[in-house]
Design a protein around this motif. Structure first.
Motif, PDB file in Angstrom:
ATOM      1  N   PHE A 120       0.809  -1.158   0.203  1.00  0.00           N
ATOM      2  CA  PHE A 120       0.050  -0.051  -0.009  1.00  0.00           C
ATOM      3  C   PHE A 120       0.951   1.191   0.005  1.00  0.00           C
ATOM      4  N   PRO A 121       0.425   2.445  -0.530  1.00  0.00           N
ATOM      5  CA  PRO A 121       1.137   3.494  -0.510  1.00  0.00           C
ATOM      6  C   PRO A 121       1.348   4.335   0.935  1.00  0.00           C
ATOM      7  N   PHE A 122       2.834   4.400   1.306  1.00  0.00           N
ATOM      8  CA  PHE A 122       3.148   4.925   2.357  1.00  0.00           C
ATOM      9  C   PHE A 122       2.919   6.440   2.537  1.00  0.00           C
ATOM     10  N   GLY A 123       2.710   6.895   1.331  1.00  0.00           N
ATOM     11  CA  GLY A 123       2.645   8.445   1.424  1.00  0.00           C
ATOM     12  C   GLY A 123       1.753   9.186   0.369  1.00  0.00           C
ATOM     13  N   ARG A 150      -0.462   3.119  11.315  1.00  0.00           N
ATOM     14  CA  ARG A 150      -0.109   2.174  12.111  1.00  0.00           C
ATOM     15  C   ARG A 150       1.010   1.781  12.132  1.00  0.00           C
ATOM     16  N   LEU A 151       1.991   2.207  10.773  1.00  0.00           N
ATOM     17  CA  LEU A 151       3.269   1.761  10.800  1.00  0.00           C
ATOM     18  C   LEU A 151       4.244   2.998  11.659  1.00  0.00           C
ATOM     19  N   LEU A 152       3.647   4.124  11.666  1.00  0.00           N
ATOM     20  CA  LEU A 152       4.120   5.361  12.590  1.00  0.00           C
ATOM     21  C   LEU A 152       4.073   4.814  14.102  1.00  0.00           C
ATOM     22  N   ALA A 153       2.799   4.231  14.389  1.00  0.00           N
ATOM     23  CA  ALA A 153       2.638   4.010  15.896  1.00  0.00           C
ATOM     24  C   ALA A 153       3.460   2.657  16.332  1.00  0.00           C
ATOM     25  N   ALA A 154       3.690   1.853  15.324  1.00  0.00           N
ATOM     26  CA  ALA A 154       4.500   0.653  15.729  1.00  0.00           C
ATOM     27  C   ALA A 154       6.040   0.893  15.817  1.00  0.00           C
ATOM     28  N   GLY A 155       6.603   1.911  15.446  1.00  0.00           N
ATOM     29  CA  GLY A 155       7.834   2.296  15.919  1.00  0.00           C
ATOM     30  C   GLY A 155       8.886   1.610  14.805  1.00  0.00           C
ATOM     31  N   VAL A 156       8.319   1.190  13.777  1.00  0.00           N
ATOM     32  CA  VAL A 156       9.140   0.385  12.630  1.00  0.00           C
ATOM     33  C   VAL A 156      10.040   1.363  12.124  1.00  0.00           C
ATOM     34  N   SER A 157      11.195   1.206  11.243  1.00  0.00           N
ATOM     35  CA  SER A 157      11.762   1.832  10.541  1.00  0.00           C
ATOM     36  C   SER A 157      11.112   1.791   9.007  1.00  0.00           C
ATOM     37  N   ILE A 158      10.586   3.020   8.628  1.00  0.00           N
ATOM     38  CA  ILE A 158       9.888   3.349   7.383  1.00  0.00           C
ATOM     39  C   ILE A 158      10.634   3.941   6.137  1.00  0.00           C
ATOM     40  N   LEU A 159      11.206   3.240   5.475  1.00  0.00           N
ATOM     41  CA  LEU A 159      11.846   3.695   4.325  1.00  0.00           C
ATOM     42  C   LEU A 159      10.992   4.251   2.903  1.00  0.00           C
ATOM     43  N   PRO A 160      11.697   5.253   2.570  1.00  0.00           N
ATOM     44  CA  PRO A 160      12.374   6.350   2.839  1.00  0.00           C
ATOM     45  C   PRO A 160      11.901   7.496   3.796  1.00  0.00           C
ATOM     46  N   CYS A 161      10.554   6.951   4.090  1.00  0.00           N
ATOM     47  CA  CYS A 161       9.854   8.195   4.652  1.00  0.00           C
ATOM     48  C   CYS A 161      10.193   8.718   6.328  1.00  0.00           C
ATOM     49  N   TRP A 208      -1.463  20.998   4.152  1.00  0.00           N
ATOM     50  CA  TRP A 208      -1.024  20.053   5.298  1.00  0.00           C
ATOM     51  C   TRP A 208       0.385  20.136   5.248  1.00  0.00           C
ATOM     52  N   PRO A 209       0.960  19.669   6.476  1.00  0.00           N
ATOM     53  CA  PRO A 209       2.350  19.594   6.800  1.00  0.00           C
ATOM     54  C   PRO A 209       3.140  18.890   5.383  1.00  0.00           C
ATOM     55  N   GLU A 210       4.367  19.313   5.305  1.00  0.00           N
ATOM     56  CA  GLU A 210       4.937  18.627   4.195  1.00  0.00           C
ATOM     57  C   GLU A 210       6.076  17.968   4.610  1.00  0.00           C
ATOM     58  N   THR A 211       6.234  17.363   5.938  1.00  0.00           N
ATOM     59  CA  THR A 211       6.992  16.326   6.306  1.00  0.00           C
ATOM     60  C   THR A 211       6.017  15.131   6.548  1.00  0.00           C
ATOM     61  N   TRP A 212       6.668  13.915   6.251  1.00  0.00           N
ATOM     62  CA  TRP A 212       6.110  12.898   6.365  1.00  0.00           C
ATOM     63  C   TRP A 212       5.370  12.505   7.813  1.00  0.00           C
ATOM     64  N   VAL A 213       6.245  12.710   9.000  1.00  0.00           N
ATOM     65  CA  VAL A 213       5.698  12.260  10.175  1.00  0.00           C
ATOM     66  C   VAL A 213       4.736  13.316  10.560  1.00  0.00           C
ATOM     67  N   ASP A 214       4.793  14.774  10.201  1.00  0.00           N
ATOM     68  CA  ASP A 214       3.758  15.471  10.654  1.00  0.00           C
ATOM     69  C   ASP A 214       2.482  15.339  10.049  1.00  0.00           C
ATOM     70  N   TYR A 215       2.347  15.126   8.609  1.00  0.00           N
ATOM     71  CA  TYR A 215       1.065  14.882   8.083  1.00  0.00           C
ATOM     72  C   TYR A 215       0.404  13.653   8.343  1.00  0.00           C
ATOM     73  N   ILE A 216       1.344  12.351   8.735  1.00  0.00           N
ATOM     74  CA  ILE A 216       0.501  11.250   9.320  1.00  0.00           C
ATOM     75  C   ILE A 216       0.366  11.421  10.615  1.00  0.00           C
ATOM     76  N   SER A 217       0.740  12.301  11.618  1.00  0.00           N
ATOM     77  CA  SER A 217       0.253  12.502  12.634  1.00  0.00           C
ATOM     78  C   SER A 217      -1.120  13.432  12.609  1.00  0.00           C
TER      79      SER A 217
END
Length: 277
Positions: free
Chosen positions: A60-63, A142-153, A74-83
Motif C-alpha cells: 500500500f502507498p506509504f505517502g 499504524r506503521l508510525l505507531a508501531a515504531g518500525v523504520s519506514i523507508l524512505p519516509c 497540510w504539513p509537508e514532512t511525512w511524520v507531521d502529516y501522518i500525525s
C-alpha cells in the motif's frame, strides 16, 4: 534474515484478511515457509511489533502526493502529516479527498506520486475500484505507531524495517497485462488460474530471481498449490512482496534500493526496475 511480504487490505476480516508470506533469506536463497492470515487491525499491529531483525514489504502507498499536500496546506514532512491523519477518522479523510476532487478539472483529480508515475501505479487518492487511498489511511499511521523504520519516509534505528512493495511490477515482467486475480466470483475464470500458474513458474526461473538478488526461491509444493488455487491472488501478491523485500535487503548498502534523491515525503516503491529513474 527474516523476510515478510504483506498483501494489505483496508478492512481485514476472516473473508478478506491481510495475507503475509513468511520467509527467510539464507545468503541468496529465499525460503518461503508459510502464508499467514491476519484477520484484524489489532493482529496487524501485533505483527508489526514482532521482534526483529526483519524486513517487510507491504503493498500500500506509504505517502500522499506532494501536490495534494501543498494544495491542502497540510504539513509537508511525512511524520507531521501522518500525525495529522491520526487525528481524523476514516470518513473525515475520505470526505477531504472527495471535496478536493470536486473543485479540480478533469484529468487533475487524482494526483500521483513520482514513484507511482514510474511504476504505473494508482493514485493514493483512489477510494473506489482499487481503494489504495483507504489502504494508505489505515496502514501508514499504524506503521508510525508501531515504531518500525519506514523507508524512505521515516527511517529510524529500529531493526524492524518496512518498505513499500508493488507486486504488479513483477507480474508484468512475467505475464504482461494478463489478468490473474479477482475478488468477484463471476470473474474468477480458468484463464486467471493459468496466469497464476505461469507467474509461479516464472518465479522459479533463474533469470527473474537473479534480477532480485537471489539465486532461487524455495517454495514448498503446498504453497505452490495455494498460490495457484487462490483466485483472489492474495497469497501470490504476498509472495511477490516478499521477493521485493528480499531484494531491498540485498541492497541495504545501497539505500535498500531506494534512490538517494527520492521524495521522502511521498515514499518510494522498491523494485530493481525503478532504479533506472
Amino acid at each position: 534474515m527474516k523476510i515478510f511480504g504483506l498483501d494489505f487490505t483496508s478492512a481485514p476480516g476472516p473473508k478478506k484478511p491481510i495475507t503475509a508470506a513468511v520467509c527467510d533469506l539464507k545468503e541468496d536463497l529465499l525460503c518461503v515457509h508459510e502464508v499467514m492470515k491476519i484477520n484484524s487491525f489489532a493482529a496487524f499491529e501485533s505483527f508489526l511489533r514482532l521482534p526483529g531483525p526483519w524486513v517487510a514489504a507491504l503493498d500500500f502507498p506509504f505517502g500522499l502526493p506532494q501536490k495534494l499536500l501543498s494544495n491542502l496546506g497540510w504539513p509537508e514532512t511525512w511524520v507531521d502529516y501522518i500525525s495529522l491523519l491520526s487525528l481524523m477518522d476514516k470518513t473525515q479523510f475520505e470526505q477531504t479527498l472527495i471535496h478536493y476532487r470536486e473543485n479540480r478539472p478533469l484529468g487533475d483529480k487524482h494526483h500521483v506520486r513520482t514513484t507511482d508515475k514510474y511504476a504505473g501505479a494508482c493514485s493514493p487518492m483512489m477510494l473506489q475500484r482499487v481503494p489504495v487511498g483507504k489502504m494508505f489511511f489505515q496502514g501508514a499511521p499504524r506503521l508510525l505507531a508501531a515504531g518500525v523504520s519506514i523507508l524512505p519516509c521515516y527511517p529510524t534505528d529500529a531493526d524492524r524495517i518496512v518498505v513499500e512493495g508493488y507486486p504488479a511490477l513483477i507480474v508484468r515482467k512475467l505475464i504482461g497485462k494478463r489478468g490473474y486475480k479477482s475478488d468477484e466470483r463471476n470473474k474468477q475464470i480458468p484463464d486467471k488460474a493459468t496466469a497464476r500458474h505461469d507467474i509461479v513458474c516464472g518465479l522459479r526461473s533463474p533469470k527473474l530471481s537473479n534480477q532480485y538478488g537471489v539465486t532461487a526461491i524455495e517454495l514448498p509444493g503446498k504453497l505452490v498449490e495455494a498460490c495457484i488455487q487462490d483466485s483472489t491472488g492474495d497469497n501470490l501478491d504476498a509472495l511477490l512482496c516478499a521477493l521485493q523485500a528480499a531484494w531491498a535487503y540485498t541492497q541495504r548498502n545501497n539505500g535498500y534500493g531506494i534512490p538517494s534523491g527520492s521524495n521522502r515525503v511521498e515514499g518510494w516503491i522498491v523494485d530493481p526496475i525503478l532504479l533506472m529513474y
